[in-house]
Design an enzyme around this catalytic site. Sequence first.
Site, PDB file in Angstrom:
ATOM      1  CB  CYS A 194     -50.346  15.018 -13.901  1.00 29.63           C
ATOM      2  SG  CYS A 194     -50.359  13.667 -13.068  1.00 29.63           S
ATOM      3  CB  CYS A 212     -47.859  12.299 -15.800  1.00 33.50           C
ATOM      4  SG  CYS A 212     -46.956  13.318 -15.019  1.00 33.50           S
ATOM      5  CE1 TYR A 216      -1.561   0.037  -9.126  1.00 33.18           C
ATOM      6  CE2 TYR A 216      -3.733   0.941  -9.551  1.00 33.18           C
ATOM      7  CZ  TYR A 216      -2.852  -0.067  -8.878  1.00 33.18           C
ATOM      8  OH  TYR A 216      -3.551  -0.758  -7.862  1.00 33.18           O
ATOM      9  CD  GLU A 274       1.525   5.951 -11.961  1.00 36.51           C
ATOM     10  OE1 GLU A 274       0.347   5.372 -11.595  1.00 36.51           O
ATOM     11  OE2 GLU A 274       2.521   5.589 -12.155  1.00 36.51           O
ATOM     12  CE  LYS A 328      -5.882   9.283   0.775  1.00 34.40           C
ATOM     13  NZ  LYS A 328      -6.705   8.316   0.366  1.00 34.40           N
ATOM     14  CB  SER A 385      -0.939  -0.138   1.166  1.00 31.22           C
ATOM     15  OG  SER A 385      -0.345  -0.377   2.371  1.00 31.22           O
ATOM     16  CG  ASP A 435     -11.877   6.565  -4.610  1.00 32.21           C
ATOM     17  OD1 ASP A 435     -11.452   5.553  -3.985  1.00 32.21           O
ATOM     18  OD2 ASP A 435     -12.740   7.463  -4.141  1.00 32.21           O
ATOM     19  CE  LYS A 443      -3.881   6.318  -3.069  1.00 29.59           C
ATOM     20  NZ  LYS A 443      -5.136   5.610  -3.042  1.00 29.59           N
ATOM     21  CB  CYS A 455     -48.433  13.062 -10.031  1.00 31.45           C
ATOM     22  SG  CYS A 455     -47.487  13.700 -11.232  1.00 31.45           S
ATOM     23  CB  CYS A 466     -47.004   9.800 -11.700  1.00 33.64           C
ATOM     24  SG  CYS A 466     -48.509  10.252 -12.711  1.00 33.64           S
TER      25      CYS A 466
HETATM   26  S1  IVH Z   1       0.943   2.134  -7.253  1.00 35.42           S
HETATM   27  C1  IVH Z   1       3.297   0.170  -4.021  1.00 35.42           C
HETATM   28  N1  IVH Z   1      -0.624   3.732  -8.591  1.00 35.42           N
HETATM   29  O1  IVH Z   1      -3.980   3.217  -4.166  1.00 35.42           O
HETATM   30  C2  IVH Z   1       2.016   0.908  -4.332  1.00 35.42           C
HETATM   31  N2  IVH Z   1      -1.578   2.635  -6.866  1.00 35.42           N
HETATM   32  O2  IVH Z   1      -2.625   2.814  -1.572  1.00 35.42           O
HETATM   33  C3  IVH Z   1       1.681   0.393  -5.661  1.00 35.42           C
HETATM   34  N3  IVH Z   1      -3.826   3.232  -6.768  1.00 35.42           N
HETATM   35  O3  IVH Z   1      -4.098  -0.387  -3.606  1.00 35.42           O
HETATM   36  C4  IVH Z   1       0.414   0.968  -6.076  1.00 35.42           C
HETATM   37  N4  IVH Z   1      -4.101   4.732  -8.382  1.00 35.42           N
HETATM   38  O4  IVH Z   1      -5.548   0.407  -5.339  1.00 35.42           O
HETATM   39  C5  IVH Z   1      -0.548   3.014  -7.717  1.00 35.42           C
HETATM   40  N5  IVH Z   1      -1.531   5.373  -9.979  1.00 35.42           N
HETATM   41  C6  IVH Z   1      -1.674   4.409  -8.913  1.00 35.42           C
HETATM   42  C7  IVH Z   1      -2.800   4.455  -8.129  1.00 35.42           C
HETATM   43  C8  IVH Z   1      -2.533   3.261  -7.063  1.00 35.42           C
HETATM   44  C9  IVH Z   1      -4.796   4.243  -7.299  1.00 35.42           C
HETATM   45  C10 IVH Z   1      -4.420   2.557  -5.422  1.00 35.42           C
HETATM   46  C11 IVH Z   1      -4.150   1.161  -5.455  1.00 35.42           C
HETATM   47  C12 IVH Z   1      -3.481   0.885  -4.188  1.00 35.42           C
HETATM   48  C13 IVH Z   1      -3.480   2.056  -3.276  1.00 35.42           C
HETATM   49  C14 IVH Z   1      -2.495   2.196  -2.657  1.00 35.42           C
END
Ligand code: IVH
Length: 688
Positions: free
Chosen positions: A433, A453, A230, A115, A336, A83, A119, A117, A430, A448
Amino acid sequence: MNKTSIKEELKELRQKIQHHNYLYHVLDTPEITDFDYDQMFQRLLELESQHPELITNDSPSQRVGGETLSSFTKVSHRLPMLSLQNTYSADELVQFHERLLNFLKGQGHFTYFCEPKFDGLAVELVYEDGVLIKALTRGDGVTGEDILSNIKTISSIPLTLSWNQKLPLPRILEVRGEVLMFKKDFARLNESIQLEGKNTFANPRNASAGSLRQLDPKVAASRPLRFFAYAPGIIDGLKLHSQMEFFQLIRDLKIPNAFDFPLGKDTSNTTDISDFDLYQVCKTPEDVVRYYRQMESLRSQLPFEIDGVVIKVNEFSIQDILGQVARSPRWATAGKFKPEQAETIIERIDVQVGRTGVFTPVAVMKPVRVGGVQITSATLHNQDEIDRKDIRQGDTVIIHRAGDVIPEVVKVVIEKRPIVSQPYKIPTTCPSCGHEGVQNEGEVAIRCINPLCPSVFKESLKHFVSRKAMNIDKLGSKIIDRFVDEKLIQSYSDIYLLKAGDILKLDRFGDKSVENLLQSIETSKNVDFDRFIYSLGIRFVGEQTAKTLAHSFSNLDQLLKAELDTLVSLEDIGPKVAQSIVSQFQDKIFVKEIKKLLSVGITLRYQEKTKTIHPAFENKSFVITGTLAVSRNEAAVFIESLGGKITSTVSKKTSYVVVGENPGSKAEKATELGLAILSWEDVLALAQ
Ligand code: IVH
């Protein structure tokens, strides 16, 4: 045709279909019409049903072929899925850079690869010898679950890699990325879920997660999922040197990524963002901060949700030196964004009436800016949602932009509730109408049901002209409201009877705009059969069902006469949908209106069914019962393509009864009447 040439044709068809999937879903620039695409797909299905032994696992026809699973298999990641550590401000990003400099103590020169991030949810695609064999969720980072059957339904993900000849194909290629849903697709999905009276998803991320968890791939297939790559996992047999090279590779391999997605094509955007690069290589921390700020201001205009940016050291050799701390790499960080939330007051709750007559409560709020966009209203979905959150008129609320075009009320700030306050109940009549609303058993929605309507009519017209229906782009929502109010349009067919003179009498219409409008109406007259069916707005008949109907009936008259049994026997059409279609076509006024549309100039384009009449099939009637090796729909298309007719009931006149596994009473009846009974293999043999 001999077997080799059929194999060749199949191979070519599969490649072409994959290529057009890529143009459509990744580059958003289709080069052929939906009609031509469908024809290609139909040809593939036809050849495959004639030669089931030539069906391969990676054929586009197999994307939704999988059966319902009882659970997903747990699989360990070859390389753990880590992560990211988070930062929340420009200052913290600069501190991240300083930490790296300290750690490296002057070893090596590096750049940053920046890049978005996304969601959504992390998924790892595993290709072995160029074939997609697994798709794993992140799970706990060490072990995930194999959700391949659902991932295969995302048409832009290649099932086999078309490999660049210059390099040897890596034996193992793992590509990580995010599965997500575009904001507009999410909004549409929620709309249709709501139409069915079911609970909607709170945001695109939840909708994606819910879809990936489905054990039935058919459900996942009906969800508008996307994938953006990614990061690499294990790559065995090819050495990459940087994140930039990784992107080059996946772009060459046509694995979907946001690099290739054209920004700024969305014409609803107020600012032109087409020149902006979603990805940037930055040399200095100042450049990184500039990228972070730019992305934050761009956020609300992107077609998908992002919750920040990811800053990665570009060079893999430096990444190796930096290594990892606990479960996160030292060489990357997430920048973030602040959550897109704000506080405001609900001035009143209005009720809107949609095309199916559903009453939708909408909070009208004191204007407030969230994530760079001015918000004035939010849908409250239905009474359950209002009760659950106890939302009342006059309440102070926290709102959140949930990737939806329309934002969401997160919660009420109870301390700020006015002393005099009443729980809110959706009116039972409604608002458009005055008709009494109706609540079907088991549904939360109130509707309705007045066919006249004005609100239902306006919304139905908006669906009728929409892009995937008749596609009359110049007849926008405001114009429809006006034309209906002015009684210029009182039925669908009135659209085609509009006269320049009548429109010009209205304020704010000039010669040019009227000409454009009439031209766009004129162009829509020539329409594919499936689009026309979809545009009629029959309850539960979405795009996919409309396609199935168009493929299964040779023309409109046949469709209008369709019986319940026949409809239920079609792929993906259940009793509820079938009943809705039958009831709709029993409505004389509705059918009269359809006929009127044809008389005012609408021409339906039918898909040419490539018929090669076979003497053993010509003018013979077939009844299918039980489960065959192919779907009923495919079997029907196959039989019809050779000149046979499909009927739903067994009678003395039936030529053949095709019996599969677990047949119904039709098989018994066939034996009673002494009719010819065939297995699917017999049908194939007959076609030889
Ligand atoms: S790289 C070592 N690139 O963010 C980390 N992650 O907290 C490898 N995510 O579980 C992830 N966009 O689901 C990477 N451009 C991006 C991303 C990305 C979204 C998410 C991914 C991961 C989480 C990491």
